[in-house]
Structure formats: C-alpha cells, structure tokens
Write an enzyme that holds these catalytic residues in place. Structure first.
Site, short mmCIF file in Angstrom:
data_model
loop_
_atom_site.label_atom_id
_atom_site.label_comp_id
_atom_site.label_asym_id
_atom_site.label_seq_id
_atom_site.Cartn_x
_atom_site.Cartn_y
_atom_site.Cartn_z
N CYS A 83 0.83 -1.21 0.00
CA CYS A 83 0.00 0.00 0.00
C CYS A 83 0.87 1.26 0.00
O CYS A 83 1.61 1.49 -0.94
CB CYS A 83 -0.99 -0.04 1.16
N HIS A 193 -3.92 -4.99 -0.23
CA HIS A 193 -3.57 -5.53 1.08
C HIS A 193 -3.63 -7.06 1.05
O HIS A 193 -4.72 -7.61 1.24
CB HIS A 193 -4.51 -4.99 2.15
N GLU A 195 -2.77 -9.10 3.23
CA GLU A 195 -3.17 -9.60 4.55
C GLU A 195 -4.67 -9.52 4.77
O GLU A 195 -5.18 -10.03 5.76
CB GLU A 195 -2.41 -8.85 5.64
#
Lengths: 215, 255
Positions: A83, A193, A195
């Site tokens: 990001c 992202h 994650e």
C-alpha cells in the site's frame, strides 16, 4: 527458520499483516524500526497506511529509508512493500500538495481525482475500496498458484504510475489503469492488502515467505 | 472488469455471543462469533462487521478478545462498531485486529470526533454509521435517530452524510430504521439519496429479507456494499448464494 521484520514507522495498524504471517507459519515476526532487530530478519515487509506526507516524515525521522536501502541493496534479502509502503518507493506523490518520496523506483503517485469516472461516465467512488482484479504482467514467484485476474482488497485514493514499465508486475483498473504490483530484483511491492485478501492474499504472503529474492 | 460490490455479513454480539438468532446446522456452538466469522469467510464474505451491543464496560474486554480471535484467523477486512466513543476506543480495536471502526452516536454528540479520528488513524478505517428514519412531509426527508430508532435528533440524514464525508469518514454505513428487522428490503430512496450525495462508499443496511433485496440495494439504491444479518444467520442463504444471485443480476462480484 523464517524470520520476518515488519518495519514499523508508527503509521497504521500492523497487527493484521503480522498475524497473517504467523498464521502462515513464519517462525518469528517482529514489528520494529530498530536496525539491530531488523538485521536479524531474513526478510522484510514495508507497510504503510495514511497520508504520504506523514508517512515520509516518519520514515525519514526514524531512518527507515536507510534501513530499507540496507536490506535492499546491501543485504539483498526479500522485501515486500504494501500500500503506502509501495507508493513511498516512487519518486514523488501528488498527495498533500506534492511530496518527494524515496525515489527507489522511478515514477509518480497520482490521484484518482475528485470527480472520477469510468469510460461510460459513471461516477466512481474515491477511495477505491474493495475487491478488484489484478492482471499479472510478469511471471514472478510471488504470483505462483494465484490465478491471473484474481481479486485483491484495495483501499487507496492514489496510485502508482511507474516510469520503467518493465518493473510492473501487475495492473489494476479503476476508471484508469494503474500499477498494482511492481517487482525488481529482491523487491516486490503491491498496492492492495494481501493480509486482507483472503486466499489470494495469503497465497501471495506464503510465496513471499518462501521466496529467495530472485525474480 | 472492475471493482466488485461487497457483501458484508453482520454479527450483533452481546458479551461475546452472537445474538439475533443463529441457526447454522453444523455448528455446535451456534453463538460463537469466531466460528461464525470463519464460516462466512469460507462462504466468500467480502468483509465482516461486528457490532458490539454489550452494555457494560467490563464486558468490553470480552469484545476485545473476540476481535483478536477473529482477526487471528479470518483474513478479510473486519469492522467493529458499538461503543466507540474515544480515540482510545479506536486504538484498542485496531490493536485487537480490527481494520475499521464504525462510529455512530459519538459522532452525533461531537462531530469533530470523526475529524480527529480520521486525522489520527486515516479515513480508510473510519466508518460513520447513520441510523435514518423517514419523516412525514411532501418531499422525501430522512432524519437521524438514536437509541435504536426511538430518539430523533433533528439532523437531516443526507446533510449529515455529506458533513461526515467532509470530516474524513472513509465510508458510510446507512441503516434504515424503518426497515431494520422488517425483511421488506432496503429503503432504496434514502440509499440513493445518500450514495448520490457523497463521493465515499456507502453500505446499505436494514430490511434484507431475500437475495433480490441485496441486488436492489446496488442496482436501485446505488450502494457500494450491502450488509445483512438474519438472512445469513438463520442459514436461509449462504453468502455464496447471495453473491451468485447478485452476479446473475449483472452485478460485478468476487465469486
């Protein structure tokens, strides 16, 4: 032994990325900006959320720029930018009235715009928030096992536009085409992202844990 | 190819247990929010929203532990709402593993709280929840109500949404108090009015009784995401079925 350092320069919530890495079996995950600590890791994650001016100020104040140069160019260990961590690698960002970034990758970070529209004239919300497709434009070990065009979770209002197109590893489209992933030697960086991107994101992070840093 | 619309199952959690009737056939502990989150994740939920309806301060610790447990194994965005009153509450939930917090009555008491929160943590993690109710009159107008729809505030819902977006909210969670719990479908008029008025994403909520309601929220209401609780809790539909239905109506989804 897989030991991952998540560089913490005080911007944003690093809990998610650390817990995803632990979930995937990383033996040691440390969240730190201490060079001595990071020196023990065999791979590094460079995250970031929030406004670029604040991020760059903290990166420089905590000397994370030196740290990043050291792991990228002296130690040659695998590095994953996420990001704003990816955006900060470029030369310059339009955000906050214009901010000079790390200039490790040539190019600009641009704004989607206040009245952003797609080709049909439909208004698009900014930030670009949600699940969008990524077209893989390079063969890379980090894409292994991830179907081309898979969706990842994005939250951003600014996007990378790399000058050297040979470094672009993935492309996204939101009214305008943008660089969703870049790759150079032992560096890989993504706008989305991983994650927070369910199976596709976890696969990418698992690939990163097994990556030797060679394209 | 483009950005997918999102389906967000919502868990109403009281002292660590999901309430509003949960009836998954295979789950031994039907009210366990961690198990339910895992199930929704497996079904392809795009995000999960966790509304803490716990009354007492002591029970907040349970909430924090539950959020930690969900975040440790569900790797999609997690929003936590309910009882977010101070910057410390936001920090606590983000540290527990939430990606966003939803602010409701604290914003009405002090609108600048949203501004401070967005400056401190970034707009991407600040959701402002609006509970709107239609008020009588010739032209459609909606007012914000608090206390579960009992207490009027006099604030116009559309104007409020615009103000909250200006203050740095990253997203609006819009619940129609007229429709909540009715299963009659979203209030599409207020959804459309607010999605047209703000440039940030809007989540439609309140009233979903079938899968077509979800599609209407996007196609007619213009919502960027749709939130539902009971149609998923009761096991009537899976998230996957909901996504397939919406896709069949021409809506771009992550399947």
């Amino acid at each position: 032994m897989t030991s991952v350092a998540v560089i913490d320069y005080g911007m944003g919530n690093l809990h998610s990325v650390a817990s995803a890495l632990k979930h995937l079996g990383a033996q040691r995950v440390l969240v730190s900006h201490d060079p001595a600590q990071i020196g023990k890791a065999d791979r590094v994650i460079f995250p970031g959320v929030g406004a670029i001016r604040d991020c760059m100020a903290e990166i420089r104040r905590l000397e994370c720029d030196q740290l990043l140069l050291d792991v990228l160019e002296s130690r040659h260990i695998p590095v994953l930018g996420i990001c704003v961590g990816m955006q900060s690698l470029l030369a310059h960002s339009e955000e906050n009235g214009g901010v000079d970034c790390l200039d490790l990758v040539k190019g600009e970070v641009r704004y989607f715009g206040d009245d952003h529209r797609d080709a049909d004239g439909t208004r698009l919300k900014v930030p670009h928030m949600g699940w969008n497709q990524v077209q893989q434009t390079l063969d890379h070990p980090l894409w292994q096992g991830i179907e081309n065009g898979s969706r990842f979770y994005f939250v951003h209002s600014y996007y990378a536009d790399c000058a050297d197109r040979s470094l672009v590893a993935g492309r996204g489209d939101y009214g305008v085409g943008f660089d969703a992933a870049i790759a150079r030697d032992n560096l890989f960086a993504v706008q989305f992202h991983p994650e927070k991107s369910a199976d596709a994101g976890l696969t990418l992070l698992r690939n990163f844990l097994h990556w030797n840093g060679q394209a | 190819m483009g950005l997918a619309k999102r389906i967000i199952p919502c868990l109403d959690v009281d002292n660590g247990r999901v309430v509003k009737g949960v009836n998954f056939v295979d789950i031994r502990d039907a009210g366990d929010p961690v198990e339910i989150s895992r199930r929704y994740n497996e079904q392809g939920a795009d995000e999960i929203t966790f509304l803490d309806i716990t009354a007492t301060h002591e029970e907040r610790d349970t909430t924090v532990h539950t959020v930690e447990a969900i975040a440790a194994e569900v790797f999609i965005p997690l929003t936590v709402g309910g009882g977010i009153r101070k910057v410390e509450d936001i920090r606590e939930m983000l540290n527990a593993g939430a990606d966003k917090v939803s602010i409701n009555s604290a914003a009405i008491r002090e609108p600048e709280f949203v501004q401070r929160a967005a400056e401190r943590f970034g707009s991407q993690c600040i959701v402002v929840a609006i509970d709107a109710k239609r008020v009588a009159g010739d032209t459609p107008r909606w007012e914000i109500f608090t206390h579960g729809g009992r207490k009027p505030t006099g604030i116009d819902a559309v104007e409020w949404a615009v103000r909250m977006a200006d203050y740095g909210a990253g997203e609006i969670l819009l619940t129609s108090m007229d429709r909540d719990g009715t299963r009659d479908g979203f209030d599409l008029a207020v959804t459309r009015a607010i999605t047209d008025a703000v440039s940030i994403p809007v989540i439609a909520s309140g009233g979903v009784g079938n899968l077509e309601h979800l599609a209407e929220g996007v196609l007619e209401g213009g919502a960027d995401a749709v939130l539902a609780a009971s149609i998923f809790h009761f096991g009537e539909y899976t998230v996957q079925q909901a996504k397939e239905h919406m896709a069949s109506r021409g809506i771009e989804m992550r399947l």
